[in-house]
Design a protein around this motif. Sequence first.
Motif, PDB file in Angstrom:
ATOM      1  N   ASN A  33       0.857  -1.184   0.000  1.00 46.79           N
ATOM      2  CA  ASN A  33       0.000   0.000   0.000  1.00 46.79           C
ATOM      3  C   ASN A  33       0.896   1.238   0.000  1.00 46.79           C
ATOM      4  O   ASN A  33       1.692   1.439   0.916  1.00 46.79           O
ATOM      5  N   VAL A  34       0.792   2.050  -1.052  1.00 43.56           N
ATOM      6  CA  VAL A  34       1.666   3.219  -1.199  1.00 43.56           C
ATOM      7  C   VAL A  34       0.868   4.485  -0.880  1.00 43.56           C
ATOM      8  O   VAL A  34      -0.121   4.790  -1.541  1.00 43.56           O
ATOM      9  N   LEU A  35       1.309   5.200   0.160  1.00 43.82           N
ATOM     10  CA  LEU A  35       0.598   6.392   0.614  1.00 43.82           C
ATOM     11  C   LEU A  35       1.493   7.625   0.493  1.00 43.82           C
ATOM     12  O   LEU A  35       2.693   7.548   0.744  1.00 43.82           O
ATOM     13  N   ALA A  36       0.890   8.734   0.132  1.00 43.81           N
ATOM     14  CA  ALA A  36       1.638   9.995   0.022  1.00 43.81           C
ATOM     15  C   ALA A  36       0.663  11.122  -0.249  1.00 43.81           C
ATOM     16  O   ALA A  36      -0.509  10.881  -0.540  1.00 43.81           O
ATOM     17  N   SER A  37       1.171  12.340  -0.177  1.00 43.06           N
ATOM     18  CA  SER A  37       0.362  13.476  -0.592  1.00 43.06           C
ATOM     19  C   SER A  37       0.330  13.522  -2.121  1.00 43.06           C
ATOM     20  O   SER A  37       1.137  12.848  -2.763  1.00 43.06           O
ATOM     21  N   GLY A 132       0.400  -6.267   2.843  1.00 40.55           N
ATOM     22  CA  GLY A 132       1.498  -6.843   3.609  1.00 40.55           C
ATOM     23  C   GLY A 132       2.475  -5.786   4.087  1.00 40.55           C
ATOM     24  O   GLY A 132       3.116  -5.934   5.109  1.00 40.55           O
ATOM     25  N   LEU A 133       2.578  -4.713   3.314  1.00 41.26           N
ATOM     26  CA  LEU A 133       3.507  -3.634   3.642  1.00 41.26           C
ATOM     27  C   LEU A 133       2.897  -2.287   3.319  1.00 41.26           C
ATOM     28  O   LEU A 133       2.141  -2.148   2.352  1.00 41.26           O
ATOM     29  N   ARG A 134       3.285  -1.307   4.115  1.00 38.40           N
ATOM     30  CA  ARG A 134       2.824   0.050   3.870  1.00 38.40           C
ATOM     31  C   ARG A 134       4.039   0.949   3.662  1.00 38.40           C
ATOM     32  O   ARG A 134       4.912   1.033   4.514  1.00 38.40           O
ATOM     33  N   VAL A 135       4.095   1.583   2.504  1.00 33.22           N
ATOM     34  CA  VAL A 135       5.213   2.469   2.183  1.00 33.22           C
ATOM     35  C   VAL A 135       4.677   3.898   2.078  1.00 33.22           C
ATOM     36  O   VAL A 135       3.718   4.154   1.350  1.00 33.22           O
ATOM     37  N   VAL A 136       5.276   4.806   2.825  1.00 33.70           N
ATOM     38  CA  VAL A 136       4.880   6.212   2.754  1.00 33.70           C
ATOM     39  C   VAL A 136       5.946   6.968   1.969  1.00 33.70           C
ATOM     40  O   VAL A 136       7.144   6.844   2.240  1.00 33.70           O
ATOM     41  N   VAL A 137       5.494   7.708   0.963  1.00 34.68           N
ATOM     42  CA  VAL A 137       6.404   8.493   0.130  1.00 34.68           C
ATOM     43  C   VAL A 137       6.276   9.963   0.525  1.00 34.68           C
ATOM     44  O   VAL A 137       5.164  10.486   0.627  1.00 34.68           O
ATOM     45  N   ALA A 138       7.412  10.602   0.760  1.00 36.13           N
ATOM     46  CA  ALA A 138       7.432  12.053   0.961  1.00 36.13           C
ATOM     47  C   ALA A 138       8.385  12.602  -0.088  1.00 36.13           C
ATOM     48  O   ALA A 138       9.151  11.842  -0.684  1.00 36.13           O
ATOM     49  N   SER A 139       8.326  13.901  -0.333  1.00 31.11           N
ATOM     50  CA  SER A 139       9.250  14.444  -1.328  1.00 31.11           C
ATOM     51  C   SER A 139       9.856  15.748  -0.818  1.00 31.11           C
ATOM     52  O   SER A 139       9.225  16.470  -0.035  1.00 31.11           O
ATOM     53  N   VAL A 140      11.063  16.004  -1.275  1.00 29.99           N
ATOM     54  CA  VAL A 140      11.842  17.153  -0.792  1.00 29.99           C
ATOM     55  C   VAL A 140      11.069  18.486  -0.890  1.00 29.99           C
ATOM     56  O   VAL A 140      11.043  19.233   0.085  1.00 29.99           O
ATOM     57  N   PRO A 141      10.419  18.802  -2.026  1.00 32.12           N
ATOM     58  CA  PRO A 141       9.760  20.113  -2.088  1.00 32.12           C
ATOM     59  C   PRO A 141       8.579  20.285  -1.133  1.00 32.12           C
ATOM     60  O   PRO A 141       8.144  21.406  -0.876  1.00 32.12           O
ATOM     61  N   GLU A 142       8.064  19.175  -0.579  1.00 33.37           N
ATOM     62  CA  GLU A 142       6.967  19.300   0.411  1.00 33.37           C
ATOM     63  C   GLU A 142       7.465  19.868   1.735  1.00 33.37           C
ATOM     64  O   GLU A 142       6.659  20.326   2.545  1.00 33.37           O
ATOM     65  N   GLY A 143       8.758  19.749   1.990  1.00 30.02           N
ATOM     66  CA  GLY A 143       9.310  20.265   3.249  1.00 30.02           C
ATOM     67  C   GLY A 143       9.594  19.152   4.229  1.00 30.02           C
ATOM     68  O   GLY A 143       8.996  18.076   4.178  1.00 30.02           O
ATOM     69  N   ASP A 144      10.531  19.443   5.165  1.00 27.11           N
ATOM     70  CA  ASP A 144      10.998  18.410   6.101  1.00 27.11           C
ATOM     71  C   ASP A 144      10.055  18.196   7.267  1.00 27.11           C
ATOM     72  O   ASP A 144      10.255  17.291   8.069  1.00 27.11           O
ATOM     73  N   ASP A 145       9.018  19.040   7.397  1.00 25.70           N
ATOM     74  CA  ASP A 145       8.148  18.954   8.578  1.00 25.70           C
ATOM     75  C   ASP A 145       6.965  18.008   8.405  1.00 25.70           C
ATOM     76  O   ASP A 145       6.153  17.855   9.310  1.00 25.70           O
ATOM     77  N   LYS A 146       6.851  17.364   7.258  1.00 25.53           N
ATOM     78  CA  LYS A 146       5.665  16.540   6.992  1.00 25.53           C
ATOM     79  C   LYS A 146       5.471  15.396   7.986  1.00 25.53           C
ATOM     80  O   LYS A 146       4.334  15.163   8.430  1.00 25.53           O
ATOM     81  N   PRO A 147       6.524  14.666   8.392  1.00 29.52           N
ATOM     82  CA  PRO A 147       6.271  13.586   9.358  1.00 29.52           C
ATOM     83  C   PRO A 147       5.581  14.088  10.626  1.00 29.52           C
ATOM     84  O   PRO A 147       4.602  13.493  11.080  1.00 29.52           O
ATOM     85  N   LEU A 148       6.082  15.182  11.191  1.00 27.87           N
ATOM     86  CA  LEU A 148       5.515  15.660  12.460  1.00 27.87           C
ATOM     87  C   LEU A 148       4.160  16.338  12.269  1.00 27.87           C
ATOM     88  O   LEU A 148       3.378  16.454  13.213  1.00 27.87           O
ATOM     89  N   LYS A 149       3.885  16.782  11.055  1.00 24.32           N
ATOM     90  CA  LYS A 149       2.580  17.399  10.801  1.00 24.32           C
ATOM     91  C   LYS A 149       1.499  16.356  10.551  1.00 24.32           C
ATOM     92  O   LYS A 149       0.311  16.615  10.738  1.00 24.32           O
ATOM     93  N   TYR A 150       1.915  15.179  10.066  1.00 26.19           N
ATOM     94  CA  TYR A 150       0.970  14.104   9.765  1.00 26.19           C
ATOM     95  C   TYR A 150       1.436  12.825  10.466  1.00 26.19           C
ATOM     96  O   TYR A 150       1.793  11.842   9.805  1.00 26.19           O
ATOM     97  N   PRO A 151       1.430  12.854  11.814  1.00 18.40           N
ATOM     98  CA  PRO A 151       2.052  11.727  12.543  1.00 18.40           C
ATOM     99  C   PRO A 151       1.376  10.392  12.295  1.00 18.40           C
ATOM    100  O   PRO A 151       2.057   9.360  12.257  1.00 18.40           O
ATOM    101  N   GLY A 152       0.062  10.390  12.108  1.00 13.53           N
ATOM    102  CA  GLY A 152      -0.661   9.123  11.968  1.00 13.53           C
ATOM    103  C   GLY A 152      -0.143   8.280  10.818  1.00 13.53           C
ATOM    104  O   GLY A 152       0.128   7.089  10.974  1.00 13.53           O
ATOM    105  N   VAL A 153       0.031   8.888   9.669  1.00 10.64           N
ATOM    106  CA  VAL A 153       0.430   8.123   8.483  1.00 10.64           C
ATOM    107  C   VAL A 153       1.883   7.666   8.588  1.00 10.64           C
ATOM    108  O   VAL A 153       2.211   6.524   8.258  1.00 10.64           O
ATOM    109  N   PHE A 154       2.756   8.528   9.107  1.00 11.05           N
ATOM    110  CA  PHE A 154       4.165   8.129   9.214  1.00 11.05           C
ATOM    111  C   PHE A 154       4.349   7.075  10.312  1.00 11.05           C
ATOM    112  O   PHE A 154       5.234   6.219  10.210  1.00 11.05           O
ATOM    113  N   ALA A 155       3.505   7.126  11.346  1.00  6.24           N
ATOM    114  CA  ALA A 155       3.602   6.119  12.412  1.00  6.24           C
ATOM    115  C   ALA A 155       3.219   4.739  11.896  1.00  6.24           C
ATOM    116  O   ALA A 155       3.629   3.723  12.456  1.00  6.24           O
ATOM    117  N   SER A 156       2.424   4.690  10.826  1.00  8.60           N
ATOM    118  CA  SER A 156       1.967   3.395  10.312  1.00  8.60           C
ATOM    119  C   SER A 156       2.883   2.842   9.216  1.00  8.60           C
ATOM    120  O   SER A 156       2.621   1.782   8.662  1.00  8.60           O
TER     121      SER A 156
END
Lengths: 218, 115
Positions: A33-37, A132-156
């Motif tokens: 399952n691939v999740l991202a903005s 079976g697996l969950r992969v979260v994609v983030a990208s550089v232009p979104e900014g480095d604060d995305k994990p802490l702004k969206y904790p639920g998805v990164f925690a999973s």
Amino acid sequence: MKIRVAKRVLDGNDQQARRNIDRLAELKLAAVNVLASPGAGKTCLIAALLKRFPPGLSVGVIEGDVAGRIDTDKILALGFPATQINTGGGCHLDATMIAKAVDSLGVKGPGCLFIENIGNLICPAQFDLGEGLRVVVASVPEGDDKPLKYPGVFASADAVVLNKIDLLGHVEFKTDSFVAGVRTLSPDAPIFNVSCRTGQGLDAVMEWLLNRPSLRFQ
Amino acid sequence: MHEASIAQGILDIAIGALPSEDTRILRIVLVVGVLSNIQAESLRLYLTELSAGTAAQGAELVVRPEPARLTCRQCGTVTDYDGAGYPEVACPRCGGPHKLEGGSALYIDHLEVEA
């Protein structure tokens, strides 16, 4: 009078997710399952990984979008099977949608099924698809604060892919802050620095994927 | 969109848990983790709309927030994260790295119904 319920609100989805696990095992398909903005590079990552799959393993893609079949057409143009789910405004994929899509896709394993979720860092985190697996994609232009702004998805996340690293130095992005955020939420998830545009770092993602015990390819 | 489907899920479970068809629900007590991405006010709005004509019409939604826990991976100090602001990445006591756990609950704890 008090009636004890103690039942998860998403119990119906969870039950279907468990049926999906059984169905996917029957088909010998490992689901990712691939999740991202929107725009982080989910489709590019999936396409890059599809091309790296060793012969003998089948692959397929379920594309989730509010509207249209742009991503499905991209995958089909590369010569891989794909099917589209349109949610018509819905903000996430659910387990029932996946059950239907697996049937319409018609791919049999051993192999891997990629599920590209709706571009959204909020709702998709809540819905187990039976993956079976969950992969979260983030990208550089979104900014480095995305994990802490969206904790639920990164925690999973079982793994985090940081895409567009070819843009480091051109946009404001503190890699240390990004890593610290991911480590707080998901201490054991590997973080892969990649550029789907240049191909940098993608072999490492592929190697990790092929070595997951949860992906029983055989 | 999301809260609408969650509200429908809550109603289905609550009404399904009633001992008889003519029991009226007065209160639905819901446990909501701070990482579950659910907006209580929006949920109330949809519940009001969707419960019209059902055993849950007029029922009050009581939300019990469930905090997440920040545990220091160095000294073991545990602090709650209540969902306000960013989760702190460093321990307030020793500066060690934090690990965030829990806070993803979303379940109906109990109903209060007309006796």
